[in-house]
Scaffold this motif. Structure first.
Motif: not given
Length: 201
Positions: A120-133, A135-143, A165-171
């Motif tokens: 996320x720019x200034x750190x790397x967060x470990x986030x558990x995600x249940x979305x089926x899509x 994938x590595x290499x994606x740019x995503x919105x992180x809460x 899990x430290x945050x959420x990857x958003x739909x």
């Protein structure tokens, strides 16, 4: 830190949340128009309810307010006027940011969950995600921790099936974006977005 104001829904009360705390751990003291909420375990302040809020400042809104230096200063002034010695020092960094999925691994205890390492720019967060899509290499919105979702959910540090899990990857739907698809899946951003930049919606 999160601040909420909804005069029609709850009255002329400014709600200030500093740290999520279980209801049974909270203790309350009242000084003037301020109810000070503290953790019984640590004694530290975890929030304030400020009554007759509009008598101090013309607050407006219907939910979460933007937390900035001006708002923090106003709240500190109100606390001082009511005899509270506390002074809030808030984290003003953006809570919704563009992230980059560096790694994705299968969750060791859940078939439908992935464990992602997200830059996320200034750190790397470990986030558990249940979305089926996801994938590595994606740019995503992180809460990030402390973000308030449009639903009112406050993002907290959590543990999902034994993995931190430290945050959420958003739909798009979770972000309340117009014309969001109804099927389950995260919002994947185009390459023009810069990792770490605030995501406005």
């Amino acid at each position: 830190m999160n601040v909420f104001y909804n005069r029609e829904g709850i009255g002329d009360v400014l709600l200030v949340s500093l740290k999520p705390t279980a209801d049974e751990e909270r203790a309350f003291t009242k000084q003037g128009d301020v109810v000070r909420i503290v953790s019984e375990r640590t004694g530290e302040p975890v929030g304030y309810n400020i009554f007759s809020a509009s008598s101090y400042y013309p607050f407006s809104g219907n939910g979460p307010l933007e937390v900035n230096e001006e708002l923090v200063g106003i709240i500190n002034d109100i606390l001082a006027k009511n005899g509270c010695d506390d002074q809030i020092d808030a984290d003003l960094s953006p809570k919704f940011v563009v992230g980059y999925v560096k790694e994705k691994a299968k969750h060791p205890n859940a078939d439908k969950l992935s464990v992602c390492q997200v830059d996320v720019g200034d750190e790397v967060l470990q986030i558990v995600c249940g979305a089926p899509n996801v994938a590595e290499g994606q740019k995503v919105v992180v809460a990030k921790i402390g973000a308030v979702m449009p639903s009112g959910l406050v993002i907290q540090e959590s543990e999902l099936r034994g993995v931190r899990s430290s945050g959420m990857i958003c739909s798009a739907r979770e972000l309340g974006l117009p014309n969001a698809p109804q099927e389950k899946g995260i919002l994947v951003l185009s390459d023009e977005y810069e990792v770490g930049q605030p995501f406005r919606f």
